[in-house]
Design a protein around this motif. Structure first.
Motif, PDB file in Angstrom:
ATOM      1  N   VAL A   9      92.855  26.353  32.231  1.00  0.00           N
ATOM      2  CA  VAL A   9      92.817  25.245  31.273  1.00  0.00           C
ATOM      3  C   VAL A   9      91.833  25.556  30.138  1.00  0.00           C
ATOM      4  CG1 VAL A   9      92.262  22.807  30.950  1.00  0.00           C
ATOM      5  CG2 VAL A   9      93.450  23.562  33.020  1.00  0.00           C
ATOM      6  N   TYR A  10      92.341  25.405  28.906  1.00  0.00           N
ATOM      7  CA  TYR A  10      91.493  25.575  27.721  1.00  0.00           C
ATOM      8  C   TYR A  10      91.734  24.354  26.828  1.00  0.00           C
ATOM      9  CZ  TYR A  10      89.745  27.402  23.277  1.00  0.00           C
ATOM     10  OH  TYR A  10      89.069  27.569  22.098  1.00  0.00           O
ATOM     11  N   LEU A  11      90.730  23.506  26.692  1.00  0.00           N
ATOM     12  CA  LEU A  11      90.906  22.279  25.917  1.00  0.00           C
ATOM     13  C   LEU A  11      90.622  22.521  24.432  1.00  0.00           C
ATOM     14  CD1 LEU A  11      89.357  19.632  28.341  1.00  0.00           C
ATOM     15  CD2 LEU A  11      91.758  20.257  28.047  1.00  0.00           C
ATOM     16  N   ASN A  12      89.457  23.033  24.118  1.00  0.00           N
ATOM     17  CA  ASN A  12      89.096  23.365  22.738  1.00  0.00           C
ATOM     18  C   ASN A  12      87.889  24.296  22.768  1.00  0.00           C
ATOM     19  OD1 ASN A  12      86.665  21.715  22.864  1.00  0.00           O
ATOM     20  ND2 ASN A  12      88.085  19.972  22.836  1.00  0.00           N
ATOM     21  N   ARG A  13      87.375  24.664  21.598  1.00  0.00           N
ATOM     22  CA  ARG A  13      86.298  25.655  21.573  1.00  0.00           C
ATOM     23  C   ARG A  13      84.981  25.107  22.124  1.00  0.00           C
ATOM     24  NH1 ARG A  13      84.850  26.903  15.408  1.00  0.00           N
ATOM     25  NH2 ARG A  13      83.322  28.206  16.504  1.00  0.00           N
ATOM     26  N   PHE A  14      84.860  23.777  22.217  1.00  0.00           N
ATOM     27  CA  PHE A  14      83.634  23.187  22.753  1.00  0.00           C
ATOM     28  C   PHE A  14      83.741  22.925  24.263  1.00  0.00           C
ATOM     29  CE2 PHE A  14      83.889  21.854  18.286  1.00  0.00           C
ATOM     30  CZ  PHE A  14      82.724  22.451  17.810  1.00  0.00           C
ATOM     31  N   VAL A  15      84.950  22.716  24.770  1.00  0.00           N
ATOM     32  CA  VAL A  15      85.172  22.533  26.212  1.00  0.00           C
ATOM     33  C   VAL A  15      86.202  23.570  26.641  1.00  0.00           C
ATOM     34  CG1 VAL A  15      85.758  20.916  28.049  1.00  0.00           C
ATOM     35  CG2 VAL A  15      84.779  20.064  25.909  1.00  0.00           C
ATOM     36  N   GLN A  16      85.706  24.772  26.917  1.00  0.00           N
ATOM     37  CA  GLN A  16      86.626  25.870  27.206  1.00  0.00           C
ATOM     38  C   GLN A  16      86.932  26.013  28.687  1.00  0.00           C
ATOM     39  OE1 GLN A  16      85.424  29.498  25.339  1.00  0.00           O
ATOM     40  NE2 GLN A  16      84.943  28.510  23.393  1.00  0.00           N
ATOM     41  N   ARG A  17      85.974  25.682  29.571  1.00  0.00           N
ATOM     42  CA  ARG A  17      86.182  25.854  31.013  1.00  0.00           C
ATOM     43  C   ARG A  17      85.858  24.544  31.720  1.00  0.00           C
ATOM     44  NH1 ARG A  17      85.951  31.415  32.102  1.00  0.00           N
ATOM     45  NH2 ARG A  17      86.558  30.879  34.223  1.00  0.00           N
ATOM     46  N   ILE A  18      86.746  24.091  32.593  1.00  0.00           N
ATOM     47  CA  ILE A  18      86.522  22.808  33.261  1.00  0.00           C
ATOM     48  C   ILE A  18      86.406  22.947  34.769  1.00  0.00           C
ATOM     49  CG2 ILE A  18      87.770  21.562  31.447  1.00  0.00           C
ATOM     50  CD1 ILE A  18      90.066  21.279  33.491  1.00  0.00           C
ATOM     51  N   GLU A  19      86.458  24.182  35.292  1.00  0.00           N
ATOM     52  CA  GLU A  19      86.459  24.311  36.751  1.00  0.00           C
ATOM     53  C   GLU A  19      85.155  23.830  37.394  1.00  0.00           C
ATOM     54  OE1 GLU A  19      86.867  26.814  34.670  1.00  0.00           O
ATOM     55  OE2 GLU A  19      85.864  28.644  35.326  1.00  0.00           O
ATOM     56  N   SER A  20      84.046  23.832  36.611  1.00  0.00           N
ATOM     57  CA  SER A  20      82.784  23.361  37.178  1.00  0.00           C
ATOM     58  C   SER A  20      82.854  21.870  37.503  1.00  0.00           C
ATOM     59  CB  SER A  20      81.634  23.623  36.208  1.00  0.00           C
ATOM     60  OG  SER A  20      81.910  23.036  34.949  1.00  0.00           O
ATOM     61  N   PHE A  21      83.597  21.087  36.657  1.00  0.00           N
ATOM     62  CA  PHE A  21      83.780  19.670  36.966  1.00  0.00           C
ATOM     63  C   PHE A  21      84.646  19.508  38.210  1.00  0.00           C
ATOM     64  CE2 PHE A  21      83.166  19.814  32.330  1.00  0.00           C
ATOM     65  CZ  PHE A  21      82.043  19.005  32.222  1.00  0.00           C
ATOM     66  N   PHE A  22      85.636  20.354  38.297  1.00  0.00           N
ATOM     67  CA  PHE A  22      86.540  20.277  39.438  1.00  0.00           C
ATOM     68  C   PHE A  22      85.813  20.584  40.742  1.00  0.00           C
ATOM     69  CE2 PHE A  22      88.956  23.029  42.315  1.00  0.00           C
ATOM     70  CZ  PHE A  22      89.839  22.096  42.825  1.00  0.00           C
ATOM     71  N   ILE A  23      84.854  21.523  40.718  1.00  0.00           N
ATOM     72  CA  ILE A  23      84.159  21.920  41.942  1.00  0.00           C
ATOM     73  C   ILE A  23      83.392  20.741  42.540  1.00  0.00           C
ATOM     74  CG2 ILE A  23      82.246  23.338  42.800  1.00  0.00           C
ATOM     75  CD1 ILE A  23      83.243  25.566  40.971  1.00  0.00           C
ATOM     76  N   LEU A  24      82.855  19.853  41.685  1.00  0.00           N
ATOM     77  CA  LEU A  24      82.140  18.684  42.193  1.00  0.00           C
ATOM     78  C   LEU A  24      83.077  17.786  43.008  1.00  0.00           C
ATOM     79  CD1 LEU A  24      80.012  17.738  39.041  1.00  0.00           C
ATOM     80  CD2 LEU A  24      79.231  18.867  41.134  1.00  0.00           C
ATOM     81  N   ILE A  25      84.261  17.531  42.461  1.00  0.00           N
ATOM     82  CA  ILE A  25      85.244  16.698  43.179  1.00  0.00           C
ATOM     83  C   ILE A  25      85.720  17.411  44.431  1.00  0.00           C
ATOM     84  CG2 ILE A  25      87.536  15.636  43.003  1.00  0.00           C
ATOM     85  CD1 ILE A  25      86.986  15.283  40.025  1.00  0.00           C
ATOM     86  N   TRP A  26      85.913  18.701  44.290  1.00  0.00           N
ATOM     87  CA  TRP A  26      86.381  19.514  45.406  1.00  0.00           C
ATOM     88  C   TRP A  26      85.371  19.484  46.561  1.00  0.00           C
ATOM     89  CZ3 TRP A  26      84.193  24.060  47.268  1.00  0.00           C
ATOM     90  CH2 TRP A  26      85.001  24.806  48.125  1.00  0.00           C
ATOM     91  N   ALA A  27      84.062  19.584  46.249  1.00  0.00           N
ATOM     92  CA  ALA A  27      83.033  19.543  47.292  1.00  0.00           C
ATOM     93  C   ALA A  27      82.984  18.168  47.959  1.00  0.00           C
ATOM     94  CB  ALA A  27      81.671  19.879  46.694  1.00  0.00           C
ATOM     95  N   PHE A  28      83.149  17.113  47.162  1.00  0.00           N
ATOM     96  CA  PHE A  28      83.173  15.763  47.742  1.00  0.00           C
ATOM     97  C   PHE A  28      84.371  15.624  48.669  1.00  0.00           C
ATOM     98  CE2 PHE A  28      84.828  11.441  47.810  1.00  0.00           C
ATOM     99  CZ  PHE A  28      83.720  10.723  48.223  1.00  0.00           C
TER     100      PHE A  28
END
Length: 366
Positions: free
Chosen positions: A258-277
């Protein structure tokens, strides 16, 4: 009546408990195995698995509507004390085995995705500690907390899948039926993935009535089936069968694209929080079922003395598994074989016993 039974729960709590137990494969490696065996038809397997699991849960609810009590009470009334205890012991082993394997998989994947230098024993210790605390707080509190987090989590799920539309190639999911009849066999053969749905029967007295159980089962299974089907469809369309079978963590690999734009290029770190929960939640889910049924089996007045000892035993057993390949093999054997036999066998045995007794609940009190 036991004092450790959860308080009153409604449709929402039931839906969440069914849903979280049914989407476990999305976060783990078992996807790759399903796609390897059913090719481009892998996304069809949840459409078979979900309805077949729902049919078995409805058989249990049908019996619970005529025989009072929870699943343990019904088993003892219809089959007798010895057979009822034997079936309960089997369920304890299955749920505790699932707790051990989920603990190992989420700990290993934490090292792979976020903390490569962390000792796996530390990761397992933290997951087990959080799960044990959650079990002590109570399954209804866990369900309500999960309801809040999963609301945002599913929104993130939808965002990830929509953001990949440019990479989706419809030719990657053709032919639609994949390997043909084996897809149907795999669909029925993985019905055990939804065995956690039986929590509705195990905690039946904690829900308002059988109508609540039916609504929770239908909505929970339908949501879980929809999410799994759409996600597998998108995954196959993005990666194709050849590449998709090589991915160790399929959904994590999707988030990395997933690439949203040049300011939000990677989102997997947000996903890892949900994944750990979610990992903590599903480990707590299976640990709770193991300690709850153990307390029912041995007639204990409280589950709390069992929680931390069983959590420690789970960590020790998880550490005995040598590697990720063995973990995947054991998971496939448990979910794809043993749990499927239990998912089909237990409701049908109870239904046959009820019919043989002439539709009565039996004379033995649990």
């Amino acid at each position: 009546m036991t004092g450790y039974r959860p308080g009153r729960m409604g449709v929402a709590e039931g839906v969440v408990l069914v849903f979280i137990s049914g989407i476990t494969p999305l976060f783990l490696s078992i996807w790759s195995i399903v796609i390897e065996r059913s090719a481009t038809g892998g996304w069809l397997t949840p459409l078979i698995t979900g309805p077949s699991a729902l049919a078995m849960v409805f058989v249990l609810i049908y019996i619970l509507d005529r025989v009072p009590g929870d699943l343990y009470d019904v088993a003892v009334r219809l089959l007798g004390k010895a057979a009822g205890n034997l079936l309960t012991a089997l369920l304890i082993l299955v749920f505790f085995g699932n707790c051990v394997l989920q603990l190992r998989q989420y700990s290993e994947n934490t090292l792979l995705t976020a903390l490569p230098y962390l000792d796996i024993a530390v990761a397992m210790g933290w997951f087990a500690l959080m799960a044990a605390i959650a079990v002590c707080i109570g399954i209804e509190s866990l369900a309500r907390a999960a309801k809040i987090v999963l609301t945002f989590g599913m929104a993130g799920f939808a965002l990830i899948l929509l953001a990949l539309y440019e990479r989706f190639d419809i030719h990657n999911v053709m032919p639609w039926l994949g390997s043909g009849l084996p897809v149907v066999k795999i669909g029925f053969g993985t019905t055990g993935v939804f065995l956690g749905t039986f929590i509705l029967a195990i905690l039946a007295p904690s829900f308002q009535n059988t109508r609540t159980l039916k609504q929770a089962a239908v909505i929970g299974v339908a949501l879980g089936t929809t999410v799994r089907t759409v996600t597998l469809f998108v995954y196959t369309g993005v990666f194709s069968v050849a590449v998709g079978t090589e991915k160790l963590l399929p959904f994590f690999e999707l988030t990395r694209l997933v690439y949203l734009n040049r300011f939000v290029q990677r989102i997997e770190s947000f996903f890892i929080l949900i994944w750990a929960f979610y990992g903590m939640t599903i480990i707590a889910f299976f640990l709770f079922l193991a300690v709850y049924l153990s307390a029912r089996l041995f007639g204990l007045p409280s589950v709390r003395p069992l929680v931390f000892p069983l959590a420690i035993i789970a960590v020790e057993l998880a550490m005995l598994i040598p590697d990720a390949a063995t973990t995947n093999h054991l998971t496939l054997m448990l979910e794809g074989t043993i749990q499927t036999y239990v998912a089909f066998g237990l409701p049908l045995i109870l239904l046959a016993a009820w019919r043989l007794r002439g539709g009565r609940g039996g004379g033995n009190e649990a």
